[in-house]
Write an enzyme that holds these catalytic residues in place. Structure first.
Site, PDB file in Angstrom:
ATOM      1  N   SER A   1      37.569  81.710 -27.232  1.00  0.00           N
ATOM      2  CA  SER A   1      36.228  82.143 -26.860  1.00  0.00           C
ATOM      3  C   SER A   1      35.605  82.932 -28.003  1.00  0.00           C
ATOM      4  O   SER A   1      36.209  83.870 -28.521  1.00  0.00           O
ATOM      5  CB  SER A   1      36.278  83.025 -25.615  1.00  0.00           C
TER       6      SER A   1
ATOM      7  N   ASP B   1      26.041  81.388 -24.035  1.00  0.00           N
ATOM      8  CA  ASP B   1      27.188  82.300 -24.081  1.00  0.00           C
ATOM      9  C   ASP B   1      27.356  82.867 -25.495  1.00  0.00           C
ATOM     10  O   ASP B   1      28.260  82.493 -26.238  1.00  0.00           O
ATOM     11  CB  ASP B   1      28.451  81.566 -23.642  1.00  0.00           C
TER      12      ASP B   1
ATOM     13  N   HIS C   1      30.479  86.510 -22.939  1.00  0.00           N
ATOM     14  CA  HIS C   1      31.545  87.014 -22.071  1.00  0.00           C
ATOM     15  C   HIS C   1      32.573  87.838 -22.847  1.00  0.00           C
ATOM     16  O   HIS C   1      33.379  88.552 -22.245  1.00  0.00           O
ATOM     17  CB  HIS C   1      32.208  85.884 -21.262  1.00  0.00           C
TER      18      HIS C   1
END
Length: 720
Positions: free
Chosen positions: A656, A218, A81
């Site tokens: 992230s 991810d 992402h």
């Protein structure tokens, strides 16, 4: 490295709270060395303070996400992402890289990342508090204080950036009590190397976001490029891969529950030192309003792009971001409802004030600022309520025109005198923003979103609206939605900013060019300019007062917590932090009462796979799982390939893509999420619930080897 902690902050760390809690500055780690070693760290904790040595020298920022070097050729691992916008930017309906994934089979096939992409390598951190709040500045208040802080910051930054190719910034800590100068190597040529299909990298989509169990791959890869002489440079076909001084080695040992883990990255924002009034404003008004607005925004985008695949691709990144925060904020609201957070924060705040007032010297130093900061924050929050819909009522190109006109006016001044954000150092960012519009804007969608917000804004009493904005665009009392739509149609039709060449030309235009223009958005921007400066000055007057009072409030809070033997780490502020804990499940789950195991495996993917939408696992992956084509990536205890795992790490947005490391500092995966009932820890840390979610390195390598055939990258990373 220079000494970077004030005496007050060092003293406050003499006794350490639970090690699982805390996003520690690297410089603070010697204070928790005993806990790090007790938890299992095999490295010398002192090495983690050395930003240019292993492993810190391998950790980088993407300016919103975290990442790390994982090869000697500048290969960078981060979350799917985090590369999502770059994948979308390079996608077209006829070549949908989001759906199908992307793999460069050679350096020549690697694609330029989305405009403005950066890889930032932290080189130095130094305490500049006494230079930012010098004796002269300390005597100032309001806007004069803001201006002095900005001037001092620009002077320090300019000196730092004499070292070409570096980006320097000054960050406030502890509510503006302290300031640190962060120096980073700025790598401007960033290229997309590999991203698995959306059915892997975003498997589960928004349904599984913030949930457990999770089966999401991810991960994605960039590469850093520099000029042939090793310097930071804009994109060029002649550039070569950057050679980092340090990169992470892949773990060889199998990860298991109970193992030590640490995450190194750039967490965005936490709010654990906020006042009770800020908690109440956030959860009683701001988050509920945000959730409602976000839900409506997603519905509008879905409706307006339903028959336009290209527009859907253009807004894919924005939709993903909105969905993430939409579910995040709703999760926080659910956790907050029925909790005692506000009552506890209020009690703690009252105890702080009682401690201050129990001593005449403390009362003289702190009491008036504590009272003042509460009044000032109430004023700030009232203004934020007033302007909530105004901030979203600007057409995209009106905002662009306003920014470009401000840039033009600031460019008439000497660089040191320009407003921060409009200096020569900022010009590449403006150009990147102008260029990126081509692949993230659609007029029909933009107009529908603006109409939604403008209708709510125009319905406010005239006294609560901006007369400056109303006059410039033609807002009047009692306008119907049809009236507003007609007004917007005329505004959009009267502008040529949708044309890239026309838009780019304004980057170097003079103020008189703007004033002479008949472009509708440019004319509105010129009309709003003076009023905008006046409003900015009023806001800075308030900000300056808050800065002074809030800094003293934090000084009092640190002293109070120290008196109780409690640690005080600063709230996250997008700077490099370290958090550590254990790989661990939970003995309680959600309302169903089920315990959570520490790992999920590929065995959980086929039952979820629907072949469409959020659970569209690739056929090649499902075939490999069915055939048990797992190779060497089978976990000996799980008897299959692990996908995701839980850990007791204290992370938040911005983490992230953070590298997860084992006790030897070896790469074991990437942090990418938290669980829904623990995200309230941004405001109130909950040790029992707080769990971060990581993608397991073994799943990454298995998918790359057995499904995507990324043998070139595996060899480069030392996995072969």
């Amino acid at each position: 490295m220079k000494k970077t902690l004030t005496t007050l902050a060092v003293m406050s760390l003499c006794q350490i709270a639970s090690a699982d809690e805390g996003m520690w500055m690297p410089q603070q780690l010697p204070q928790v060395a005993k806990q790090l070693k007790a938890d299992g760290l095999k490295l010398d904790p002192a090495t983690l303070t050395k930003l240019t040595e292993f492993p810190m020298g391998a950790i980088v920022s993407l300016g919103g996400c975290s990442a790390s070097f994982v090869s000697p050729q500048g290969l960078v691992a981060t979350n799917h992402h985090c590369v999502y916008n770059s994948v979308a930017h390079n996608s077209k309906p006829e070549r949908n890289l989001l759906a199908n994934g992307f793999l460069a089979n050679s350096l020549d096939e690697e694609l330029p990342a989305s405009p403005g992409s950066r890889i930032l390598v932290t080189k130095d951190v130094s305490n500049v508090s006494n230079k930012i709040i010098d004796k002269a500045t300390a005597r100032l208040n309001g806007k004069a204080r803001v201006d002095a802080i900005e001037k001092n910051s620009k002077t320090i930054i300019a000196e730092c950036e004499k070292d070409a190719g570096h980006r320097c910034n000054v960050y406030p800590y502890y509510g503006g009590l302290e300031y640190y100068l962060i120096k980073q190597l700025e790598i401007k040529d960033v290229r997309l190397v590999h991203a698995p299909p959306e059915g892997v990298g975003k498997f589960g989509g928004d349904t599984d976001n913030w949930m457990w169990p999770r089966h999401t791959g991810d991960y994605g890869f960039y590469r850093a490029y520099v000029s042939k002489d090793g310097k930071s440079a804009d994109y060029s076909k002649d550039n070569v891969p950057y050679v980092p001084k340090h990169f992470l080695k892949l773990a060889k040992d199998n990860l298991k529950e109970g193992d030590f883990i640490m995450v190194l990255g750039y967490p965005g924002r936490t709010n654990r030192h906020r006042l009770p009034s800020e908690v109440a404003y956030t959860f009683d008004w701001n988050y509920p309003t945000f959730v409602k607005s976000s839900g409506d925004t997603l519905a509008i985008i879905a409706m307006e792009t339903s028959s336009n695949p290209d527009a859907k691709l253009k807004y894919a990144g924005q939709v993903a971001g909105i969905n993430n925060y939409y579910k995040n904020r709703q999760g926080m609201l659910d956790s907050y409802a029925g909790s005692d957070i506000l009552a506890r924060k209020t009690k703690e705040h009252e105890e702080l004030k009682a401690w201050i007032n129990s001593n005449p010297a403390r009362a003289k130093e702190f009491a008036s600022d504590i009272d003042q900061v509460e009044k000032l924050i109430a004023e700030r929050d009232a203004l934020a309520k007033r302007d909530f819909y105004l901030a979203s009522s600007y057409p995209r190109f009106l905002g662009t025109a306003r920014t470009l006109y401000r840039l033009s006016n600031e460019s008439t001044k000497a660089d040191a005198e320009r407003k921060a954000g409009f200096q020569v150092r900022d010009l590449p960012r403006f150009k990147a923003t102008v260029d990126a519009v081509e692949r993230n804007y659609d007029e029909k969608v933009d107009k529908a979103l603006v109409l939604y917000n403008l209708s709510k804004y125009a319905a406010q009493p005239k006294a609560e609206r901006s007369a400056n904005f109303d006059t410039a665009v033609g807002i009047k009392d009692g306008m119907s939605e049809a009236d507003l739509k007609s007004l917007l149609d005329n505004l959009y039709a009267g502008s040529k900013l949708g044309d890239k060449a026309a838009r780019s030309a304004w980057l170097t235009a003079k103020p008189e060019d703007f004033k002479a223009s008949n472009d509708s958005f440019v004319k509105a921007a010129v009309a709003m300019y003076e009023g905008g400066l006046k409003r900015e000055a009023e806001e800075e007057e308030l900000m300056g007062k808050i800065q002074q009072a809030y800094g003293n409030y934090m000084k009092a809070k640190i002293a109070y917590m120290k008196s109780k033997g409690q640690a005080v780490y600063p709230d996250a502020n997008s700077t490099l932090r370290v958090t550590f804990g254990k790989v661990m499940g939970r003995d309680h789950g959600t309302a169903d009462g089920l315990a959570w195991s520490a790992f999920t495996t590929v065995n959980g993917i086929p039952p979820k796979a629907t072949g469409t939408g959020e659970f569209n696992a690739p056929a090649a992956q499902l075939a490999a799982i069915k055939a048990k084509d797992f190779g060497k990536y089978v976990d000996p205890q799980l008897k299959t390939v692990p996908v995701n795992y839980l850990a007791t790490l204290d992370i938040t947005g911005g983490n992230s893509g953070s590298a997860a490391l084992n006790a030897k500092g070896e790469f074991i995966g990437l942090a990418f999420d938290g669980t829904l009932d623990s995200i309230i820890s941004d405001w109130d840390y909950n040790k029992a619930n707080s769990r971060s979610i990581q993608v397991d390195l073994r799943y990454m390598l298995w998918q790359m080897k057995h499904v995507d055939k990324a043998d070139r990258l595996l060899k480069e990373m030392g996995a072969e």
